[in-house]
Design a protein around this motif. Structure first.
Motif, short mmCIF file in Angstrom:
data_model
loop_
_atom_site.label_atom_id
_atom_site.label_comp_id
_atom_site.label_asym_id
_atom_site.label_seq_id
_atom_site.Cartn_x
_atom_site.Cartn_y
_atom_site.Cartn_z
N ARG A 137 -3.36 -8.00 11.12
CA ARG A 137 -4.16 -7.79 9.91
C ARG A 137 -4.66 -9.12 9.37
NH1 ARG A 137 -1.80 -4.84 4.55
NH2 ARG A 137 -0.75 -6.85 4.34
N THR B 287 -7.98 -3.49 11.49
CA THR B 287 -6.64 -4.05 11.34
C THR B 287 -6.03 -3.79 9.97
OG1 THR B 287 -7.61 -6.20 10.73
CG2 THR B 287 -7.00 -5.86 13.04
N ARG B 288 -6.80 -3.24 9.04
CA ARG B 288 -6.20 -2.88 7.75
C ARG B 288 -5.11 -1.83 7.94
NH1 ARG B 288 -6.93 -7.00 5.57
NH2 ARG B 288 -6.33 -6.10 3.55
N ASP C 114 -2.99 -1.70 10.56
CA ASP C 114 -1.93 -2.14 11.47
C ASP C 114 -0.54 -2.12 10.84
OD1 ASP C 114 -3.14 -2.59 13.96
OD2 ASP C 114 -4.01 -4.46 13.27
#
Length: 412
Positions: free
Chosen positions: A339, A380-381, A383
């Motif tokens: 992230r 990736t927010r 993850d």
């Protein structure tokens, strides 16, 4: 365990390189770099054909230690498996569509399944012909997996016993392309929490019984899906009825542990791209001509050092530490790191990262307006949430490793 690469590993590396160079041609060459987390919608047909090509070459199931070579796959030591993963990532071979079957379902069958189940199901995975997805999370039962409400009722027809599954699963990766789904369901009426669960195997091709609905993400892609079961037939129970929690936890240890090593090789390529973007933007005296930003430079160096630490931790896990917290530590490490990398990907480009989104017209896929850095940032927010949220991983470490008192829980 010694993870040095000796003569055997060098020979295996040369063999892997030669095979990849000779087979990543034609339509497979066009699929190079396609697929993987955040990009599962790319080149699905070519990647599925590539999976069968891997099967013909014997490259699926290298880590099936319980029965090495039994299904036509090549044999490789742990270091050999690392070598194969490194070479696969080095040439940016197509993102795997069969990894859930190979790396999660197959080892679970080897640990908990019957001989008949292994002989019937593993050959299709080894040949790259049958794809799998995972039916665990539900609305209201994600990180708290023991709260699932999907039910399964036993029935006997034509002399064979199975289960009829009814319920909803969510965040199911690759469900639109999978042939099978392994499903955690409640088979004992009135049971609660970890009790009365079974690990079931369900064919996805059951019209009217199984429905898959893509979930649109803020990145514009649909990596995940909702899956609805309406009396779908589950043909197999793995590990015995009522033992689903034990089997499910054994599988999650695989998902959150060893398999992250291959994932980190992809992370390294992403980090290299972020560093290249930083240099082009003028960082560290790059071609952009701007002054070096010491804060960004420090973040990039830290990201590199943390990635190296994750690699050694993953290698330590491969060596068999016996640490019950190792899978949770690995998940905490890579989830937060990835992230932060997404944040770095847009930070190195400054305000232009937000302003550079191309014009988007109604009806077009959202991802057409995003570049790779922006997609990485948005994807990736999630993850630190999927695969077990950070909060859940910290609770596991606190309670099962450090022996701290359990957090008060209330269940309806």
């Amino acid at each position: 365990m010694d993870f040095g690469f000796g003569t055997a590993e060098r020979e295996f590396r040369a063999s892997a390189r030669d095979w990849l160079a000779g087979h990543l041609v034609g339509p497979y060459a066009d699929a190079v770099g396609l697929g993987g987390p955040g990009s599962e919608h790319q080149g699905v047909a070519a990647r599925r054909a590539w999976e069968r090509e891997l099967g013909r070459g014997g490259w699926i199931g290298l880590g099936w230690e319980a029965e090495p070579g039994a299904y036509g796959q090549q044999r490789a030591s742990l270091t050999g498996q690392v070598v194969w993963a490194e070479e696969y990532a080095r040439v940016r071979a197509p993102g795997r569509v069969g990894h859930i079957g190979e790396n999660l379902l197959a080892p679970t069958l080897l640990a908990y399944g019957s001989r008949e189940q292994r002989d019937r199901l593993l050959p299709g995975i080894a040949r790259g012909e049958e794809l799998w997805c995972q039916g665990y999370s539900e609305p209201g039962a994600g990180s708290d997996l023991a709260g699932i409400r999907t039910t399964a009722v036993r029935e006997t027809a034509a002399g064979r016993t199975g289960h009829r599954v009814t319920g909803q699963k969510i965040w199911t990766s690759l469900a639109r392309d999978a042939d099978w789904c392994f499903v955690l369901a409640r088979t004992e009426p009135g049971s609660r929490r970890h009790q009365g669960l079974s690990f079931l195997l369900v064919r996805m091709d059951q019209p009217g019984r199984v429905e898959v609905r893509p979930i649109r993400q803020m990145s514009g892609t649909s990596e995940f899906n909702e899956v609805f079961f309406d009396g779908a037939l589950a043909e197999e129970v793995v590990g015995g009825e009522g033992n689903g929690w034990t089997v499910a936890m054994g599988l999650l240890a695989l998902e959150r542990g060893v398999s992250t090593l291959v994932q980190q090789i992809g992370f390294a390529a992403e980090l290299e791209q972020v560093v290249a973007d930083h240099l082009r933007a003028g960082g560290a005296g790059g071609a952009g001509g701007g002054a070096a930003d010491p804060v960004l430079r420090d973040r990039l160096v830290r990201a590199w050092a943390e990635l190296r630490t994750m690699r050694w931790n993953a290698l330590r896990t491969l060596g068999g530490t016996g640490d019950p917290g190792a899978p949770s530590v690995a998940k905490l490490l890579w989830g937060g790191w990835h992230r932060r990398l997404g944040e770095l990907a847009v930070a190195v480009r400054g305000a232009g990262a937000a302003a550079g989104v191309r014009d988007w017209a109604p009806g077009e896929p959202y991802e057409e307006g995003l570049d790779e850095a922006q997609r990485l940032f948005l994807f990736t927010r999630a993850d630190t949430i999927y695969g077990g949220s950070d909060e859940i991983q910290r609770n596991i470490i606190a309670e099962r490793v450090l022996g701290l008192p359990k957090e008060p829980r209330r269940f309806s």
